[in-house]
Design a protein around this motif. Structure first.
Motif, mmCIF file in Angstrom:
data_model
loop_
_atom_site.group_PDB
_atom_site.id
_atom_site.type_symbol
_atom_site.label_atom_id
_atom_site.label_comp_id
_atom_site.label_asym_id
_atom_site.label_seq_id
_atom_site.Cartn_x
_atom_site.Cartn_y
_atom_site.Cartn_z
ATOM 1 N N LEU A 281 76.735 40.256 -26.957
ATOM 2 C CA LEU A 281 75.209 40.280 -26.834
ATOM 3 C C LEU A 281 75.048 39.849 -26.140
ATOM 4 O O LEU A 281 74.967 39.075 -24.615
ATOM 5 N N CYS A 282 73.888 40.282 -25.319
ATOM 6 C CA CYS A 282 73.563 40.005 -23.410
ATOM 7 C C CYS A 282 72.058 39.068 -23.557
ATOM 8 O O CYS A 282 71.789 38.414 -22.486
ATOM 9 N N PHE A 283 71.465 39.831 -24.923
ATOM 10 C CA PHE A 283 69.924 38.542 -24.888
ATOM 11 C C PHE A 283 69.648 38.227 -26.234
ATOM 12 O O PHE A 283 69.769 39.644 -27.470
ATOM 13 N N ARG A 284 69.188 36.955 -26.147
ATOM 14 C CA ARG A 284 68.499 36.961 -27.624
ATOM 15 C C ARG A 284 67.233 36.632 -27.783
ATOM 16 O O ARG A 284 66.991 35.536 -26.350
ATOM 17 N N ALA A 285 65.886 36.098 -28.212
ATOM 18 C CA ALA A 285 65.121 35.834 -28.207
ATOM 19 C C ALA A 285 64.328 35.497 -29.940
ATOM 20 O O ALA A 285 64.580 36.610 -30.849
ATOM 21 N N SER A 286 63.575 34.377 -29.888
ATOM 22 C CA SER A 286 62.414 34.894 -31.100
ATOM 23 C C SER A 286 61.290 34.789 -30.472
ATOM 24 O O SER A 286 60.979 33.918 -29.588
ATOM 25 N N VAL A 287 60.294 35.567 -30.979
ATOM 26 C CA VAL A 287 58.782 36.166 -30.446
ATOM 27 C C VAL A 287 57.869 35.565 -31.598
ATOM 28 O O VAL A 287 58.502 36.364 -32.636
ATOM 29 N N GLU A 288 57.820 34.392 -31.111
ATOM 30 C CA GLU A 288 56.204 34.212 -32.235
ATOM 31 C C GLU A 288 54.751 34.698 -32.335
ATOM 32 O O GLU A 288 53.735 35.186 -30.928
ATOM 33 N N LEU A 289 54.463 36.284 -33.293
ATOM 34 C CA LEU A 289 53.225 36.904 -33.520
ATOM 35 C C LEU A 289 52.285 35.891 -34.072
ATOM 36 O O LEU A 289 52.642 35.578 -35.227
ATOM 37 N N VAL A 290 51.297 36.489 -33.826
ATOM 38 C CA VAL A 290 50.026 36.279 -34.891
ATOM 39 C C VAL A 290 48.610 37.181 -35.055
ATOM 40 O O VAL A 290 49.342 38.093 -33.759
ATOM 41 N N CYS A 291 47.965 37.259 -35.678
ATOM 42 C CA CYS A 291 46.733 38.231 -35.840
ATOM 43 C C CYS A 291 45.647 37.524 -35.266
ATOM 44 O O CYS A 291 45.432 36.028 -35.838
ATOM 45 N N LEU A 292 44.663 38.473 -34.514
ATOM 46 C CA LEU A 292 43.857 37.793 -33.987
ATOM 47 C C LEU A 292 42.530 39.542 -35.523
ATOM 48 O O LEU A 292 42.662 40.479 -34.596
#
Length: 134
Positions: free
Chosen positions: A94-105
């Motif tokens: 494992l080199c990198f982890r992320a949580s990415v939150e997206l919303v819609c416009l």
């Protein structure tokens, strides 16, 4: 994917900003696999935008390293949460982890997109307890 030399800093490791490019590219490929085009959705007035990111750098990638970019998806209210993991191909480290939150416009206003919901419905699920832990 593979690390390109210009993505590395003076220490010979991938510059941290490039992990954001890797995860964004992964999300765009995922959209295509779901039958959606980011550009076409924009033309329809629907833009999925990043609202928040939580990044964890674990083991550095270096020039010419091959890696896997993996993701899982969850929906909470109007947010889509992408859980990313990048693993070095040679040893699955494992080199990198992320949580990415997206919303819609939708036409410039915060909203929901039936097209995104329909495209993602078979992938959206409850986050497993072990998910995201490397």
């Amino acid at each position: 994917m593979m690390v390109r030399d210009y993505e590395c800093d003076i220490e010979g490791i991938v510059n941290n900003a490039n992990y954001l490019h890797y995860t964004e590219h992964t999300r765009h490929l995922f959209l295509k696999a779901c039958g959606l085009s980011f550009a076409e959705m924009h033309q329809k007035g629907v833009d999925a935008v990043v609202a928040r990111m939580n990044l964890q750098f674990k083991t550095p990638l270096r020039c010419d390293d091959e890696f896997y970019s993996r993701l899982n998806l969850k929906k909470e209210g109007i947010k889509y949460i992408f859980y990313h993991q990048i693993h070095r191909a040679s040893d699955d480290k494992l080199c990198f982890r992320a949580s990415v939150e997206l919303v819609c416009l939708v036409n410039g206003r915060l909203g929901t997109s039936e097209e995104y919901d329909k495209a993602f419905e078979r992938y959206v699920g409850e986050r497993k307890e072990e998910e995201g832990k490397g």
